[in-house]
Design a protein around this motif. Structure first.
Motif, PDB file in Angstrom:
ATOM      1  N   ASP A  94       0.843  -1.184   0.000  1.00 33.03           N
ATOM      2  CA  ASP A  94       0.000   0.000   0.000  1.00 33.03           C
ATOM      3  C   ASP A  94       0.895   1.257   0.000  1.00 33.03           C
ATOM      4  O   ASP A  94       1.926   1.258   0.668  1.00 33.03           O
ATOM      5  CB  ASP A  94      -0.908  -0.012   1.244  1.00 33.03           C
ATOM      6  N   ASN A 111      -5.376  -5.597  -0.615  1.00 28.50           N
ATOM      7  CA  ASN A 111      -5.095  -4.472   0.274  1.00 28.50           C
ATOM      8  C   ASN A 111      -6.081  -3.332   0.002  1.00 28.50           C
ATOM      9  O   ASN A 111      -6.895  -3.389  -0.927  1.00 28.50           O
ATOM     10  CB  ASN A 111      -3.639  -4.011   0.153  1.00 28.50           C
ATOM     11  N   ALA A 113      -5.636  -0.411  -1.182  1.00 29.95           N
ATOM     12  CA  ALA A 113      -5.445   0.303  -2.449  1.00 29.95           C
ATOM     13  C   ALA A 113      -6.267  -0.334  -3.559  1.00 29.95           C
ATOM     14  O   ALA A 113      -6.885   0.362  -4.380  1.00 29.95           O
ATOM     15  CB  ALA A 113      -3.963   0.313  -2.823  1.00 29.95           C
ATOM     16  N   ALA A 249      -4.889   7.264  -1.530  1.00 29.19           N
ATOM     17  CA  ALA A 249      -4.689   6.733  -0.185  1.00 29.19           C
ATOM     18  C   ALA A 249      -4.903   7.809   0.863  1.00 29.19           C
ATOM     19  O   ALA A 249      -5.351   7.528   1.984  1.00 29.19           O
ATOM     20  CB  ALA A 249      -3.280   6.148  -0.052  1.00 29.19           C
TER      21      ALA A 249
END
Length: 251
Positions: A94, A111, A113, A249
């Motif tokens: 990530d 994950n 992301a 993110a």
């Protein structure tokens, strides 16, 4: 079954016999049922034919023997080392996307992301089991946002075809037939012949995210589940894409 695997690998009885260091006569007798092979012989031949572990177990059962390769669920205590390793890889990757898929291309883990990138797909495509190829190429999935859909679709289908050729998996064959029914893309740019790898280009508003992927598998697996897992990690293909992913993110 052994004969079908040998023919799939495009080997003659003589060639396989030479590799396995057995007589071609004995191999012929095994294939026709005139000789009953030991479990060791079945595994020996299967190893030279590069038969997947799951199919090796089926060969053994067909020969009257117990399976040789265990199969555990990823959540079982005995698989904790594998699960922990997967979690560390996904978290460490990530803010770039990463996922774990099984032999059927079903999503095992991902994950945050990757979850952010696929959040806009239709709900029915995000219900477990989530098939990564279906999610990527379905008109209700990522397909409308993929700028080079035709190129990316060809890349995925070519990889799927090679896996079908290697495994003869009925589930993958059915998935391939389903994907063939999806509309393709004819209005994509010509492939970038200067590119080192085929990128995945996704439209994000007025911007375009370009990524390339890397596939990792576990070395020397003895468990069927572990042998069928692959970790797909995506990396930004340029500085702009890296900034876009970091921006996502950050909310």
């Amino acid at each position: 079954m052994l004969r079908r695997w040998r023919e799939r690998r495009r080997l003659s009885q003589l060639e396989l016999a030479a590799r396995a260091e057995v007589s071609a006569r004995h191999l012929s007798f095994v294939e026709t049922g005139r000789a009953r092979p030991t479990s060791a012989m079945i595994l020996r031949l299967a190893g030279h034919l590069e038969v997947p572990l799951r199919e090796q177990n089926r060969l053994l059962v067909s020969g009257g023997f117990a399976p040789a390769h265990p199969e555990h669920r990823l959540g079982e205590p005995s698989m904790s080392l594998v699960s922990d390793a997967i979690t560390k890889v996904l978290d460490a990757h990530d803010p770039f996307p990463a996922a774990v898929i099984d032999q059927q291309w079903d999503l095992v883990a991902a994950n945050e992301a990757l979850e952010r990138l696929v959040a806009g797909a239709a709900a029915h495509l995000l219900e477990p089991p989530i098939n990564v190829l279906r999610l990527s190429l379905h008109p209700d999935g990522l397909a409308p946002a993929i700028a080079n859909l035709g190129e990316w679709r060809a890349h995925l289908l070519d990889r799927l075809d090679r896996e079908i050729d290697a495994s003869a998996d009925a589930g993958l064959i059915a998935l391939r037939a389903e994907l063939d029914g999806y509309p393709g893309s004819s209005d994509h740019p010509d492939p970038d012949t200067d590119a080192i790898v085929v990128p995945l280009r996704i439209r994000l508003g007025d911007s375009e995210l370009a990524m390339f992927s890397m596939t990792a598998v576990f070395g020397t697996p003895r468990d069927v589940t572990v042998s069928e897992l692959a970790i797909e990690t995506f990396y930004p293909a340029d500085a702009t894409s890296a900034a876009l992913l970091r921006g996502l993110a950050g909310g």
